[in-house]
Design an enzyme around this catalytic site. Sequence first.
Site, short mmCIF file in Angstrom:
data_model
loop_
_atom_site.label_atom_id
_atom_site.label_comp_id
_atom_site.label_asym_id
_atom_site.label_seq_id
_atom_site.Cartn_x
_atom_site.Cartn_y
_atom_site.Cartn_z
CG HIS A 140 -32.79 3.49 -20.50
ND1 HIS A 140 -31.74 3.62 -19.63
CD2 HIS A 140 -33.24 2.23 -20.35
CE1 HIS A 140 -31.56 2.48 -18.97
NE2 HIS A 140 -32.45 1.61 -19.40
CG ASP A 159 -31.01 6.77 -19.07
OD1 ASP A 159 -32.24 6.64 -18.84
OD2 ASP A 159 -30.26 5.81 -19.26
CB SER A 182 -30.45 -1.45 -19.04
OG SER A 182 -31.40 -1.24 -18.05
#
Lengths: 266, 703
Positions: free
Chosen positions: A246, A217, A96
Amino acid sequence: MGSLILDALNVRVQGQGEKVLVFAHGVGTDQSAWQRILPFFTPYYRVVLFDLVCAGSVNPDYFNFRRCTNLEAYVDDLLNILDTLGVDRCFYVGHSVSAMIGILASIRRPELFSKLILIGASPRFLNDEDYHGGFEQEEIESVFQAMEANYEAWVNGFAPLAVGADVPDAVREFTRTLFNMRPDITLFVSRTVFNSDLRGILGLVKVPCCIIQTSKDVSVPASVAEYLKNHLGGENTVETLRTEGHLPHLSAPAMLAPVIKRALSR
Amino acid sequence: MVSDHEQVEEMARSFNRKVHFHDIPDAILSSIFSLITDTRSRNAMSLVCLKWHLLERSTRTFLSLRGNIRDLVLLPTCFRAVTNLDLSLISPWGCSIPDSSLNTTVLAQVLHWTFPSVVTLTVYARNPSILRLLAPQWPYLRQVKLVRWHQRSSTTLGSDFVALFEHCHSLASLDLSHFYNWTEDLPPALEAYPSIAASLSHLNILNYTSAQGFKSHELLAITSACPNLREFLATCIFDHRYIGSVGDETLLSLATNCPRLSLLHLVDSSSMSAARGDPDNDGYTTEDARISQNMLIEMFSALPLLEELVLDVCHNVRDTWIALEMLNSKCPRLKSLKLGQFHGVCKGIDARPDGIALCSRLESLSIKNCADLTDSGLISISLGCPRLTKFEVQGCKKITKLGLTKVASILRKTLTEVKISCCKHLNTVTSLQALEPIQDSLQRLHIDCVWEMVEQSVSEATSSAKSPGFKCSEKRRGIWEETNLKKKYKKYNFNGDGYASSTWAKLQYLSLWIEAGELLNPLALAGLDDCPMLEEIQIKVEGDCRHQSSPSSPDDFGLSSLRCYPRLSKMNLDCQTAIGYALTAPSGHGDLSPWERFYLNGIEKLNLTELNYWPPQDIDVNRRSLTLPAAGLLAQCRTMRKLFVHGTASEHLLRFLLEVQTLRDFQLREDYYPAPENDTSTEMRIDSCSRFEDALNRRAIPD
């Protein structure tokens, strides 16, 4: 400066091997998110783990609001850690936001990274004219306004109330992990993250990248993975995991580990 | 009247002139002080004056150390009279003392010098090295309790115990109930130290840390090594399909090995999981246990000194009245009995007492999962056991309000503790109604919170307690129809049937079970609205939060409804059996943070001083962690003095708790197996804990 940062950011080095493998977690979790993945790698690599300065497990007094206005501050921290540890070459796995941080770091110090493995990465979360980042400006603004309008309640722990059922799925899913930090830090980091736009500099990356995406996601549309592949400057591959979510390192470590291994060996 | 009053005053004045508390000789003061066991009182006493301080310290025999490990060298030296020392709660919880960067030899000496008289020790033994360090300091230890929730370090079998046995030759009692080890660890250690094994009189291996049960050969090895055991508690496997399961032969051999037993608890390992069970199943397991009535009789004969017996077998034992009828004569001292999955304990078919009802000396009886226990059986039991003070029924699907009311009525002079759980025909309202005859005397109660009314069958009509006007109270999507219930309840009152308000005058402790997602508010309306003495409450939440939508309206479990209990100050809120997603909820599913808000909402209105909280858990990733709403809500409890969270929490969120001015004692206790190792846990860092505690200790406390 050296050992101070190692203590402050809970830097841990585990495993035996010649090559160094760095795991960088995303916002809202901490290095323990990699626990289920670690056993696949500690026999073969020297694994470096650390916490982002905004993580819940780091002394909140260390979070410097003036310094951390953009992602460059986090890049500084990462490079400081690697320099203090004496690492001159490593593999980097970033989830991320840490994927974004890895990209920036590899532009500054291309010789430091042999390969970047990016999980759930996105160069920009907000939608633009021809670009689908997954989040509309208005949606994000409404969340921030809810946070700020009800700041007292937010700070006292009622934050998730503000982001209720009427908020779009994408926002809700993404902010879920954000709420594991102190509320003022959360608000600040969210702004930093949603204001970041790395699209322009992707071409400057020369390090080969492996982009890992889950089949669904909510925070990162599938098209973003393709976008990254096409725009990152080095040799890039995209791997899609047949699982949703995620945080594949938490929800499907056994599926993710072999994919990372393959990417590291190429 | 006036002259009387004057006379009393005159007497008081003269009395005051003659004797003052300070005139009492030290020896007598000492005796008085040593009778006081409440720690807060003792601390207050020691602040009165120097003399009282010295006296209090000289009579203080119990101490639990709660500081941080790096401060251990700063131990106060006035507690030299301590004989019972608890070292298991030193911060950070579960740390390994020898592995920390302390000078361990100095530390050992300090402990030895500060507490020279220790005879009873509780210690968190992460690995054998702590015992190797401490055992030589106190060679006269008689009672030891070991605690470990972390994974067992890879040492040779039994090395934890060897370290202890080697130095403590007077050991008489060993408690391993909260100590994670393998079942293979203990027998070889006992066999290697036969003199210690022979002098053991109390051995507790009823292990809460794991689901392993001791195999039959291990139990026999242990009991033959320890023939002088008076108290023995163990988890075992009664399922005959498993190798090493316990059956007739084992039980009998066990009894003959240890004839002096006065306390015996044998609990099937599957019973340790603490899941409530399904009230709707027929009560019989698919497999029977290999336990025969004749063998049971022989076993009872072999244990004439038995006072307390627990046989929690999770497989059918049938026709047990045959053996139970002999119990009274074979074990004349038996006062406490708990039986699990024993069927036919009391048939109650005619006026003659049978089965358990013949055990007239019983003071405590707990019947679990007896599929054929009927109301007549209950009545027979209560007539046959007139001394019962504690009575528990769990998972008995045939008993109804009628039987229970009779029990309460017949035993109303003695019964002070009752538990009713998972009985199909006894939901909350009917249970409370049935206990009406002992409303004035009941002190401890457990009930399940089941709000749906079961349609009462016709046979249930008793004299005054007619079936009340509650029909099926509907619960629509979690929104309780309070108005309906209240109206009907009031209507019932005015009818004049039964009781006006329900005052439970002596109830001090209440334990509740409730399914995840259900609300607590109906409790007061169900019949528990007036409990003037209620101080302590335990709530256990069980269920799967993953497949329910997280409660949004009402988003309040109803803790604030407990405000109706004016003296409520201690709570155990156990949500660990509420399962959910921590971070990895699939899209469309909620995670645990709105659930924590649901459960803790309103807690600040209760003026609690002590709270033990078990957060809901994500079993896939072994995570039990405070989320932001939980931290925020807990931080609003302005009267909290002691808060223990049985899980993890990040430093950011812990900082919220510094706002609670009165908080003195806080600890994160990961007392579940496997306890997270520091590096691998969600948010546990030694430094975080230390920083937090320093911050906590630095503040001035108003009271």
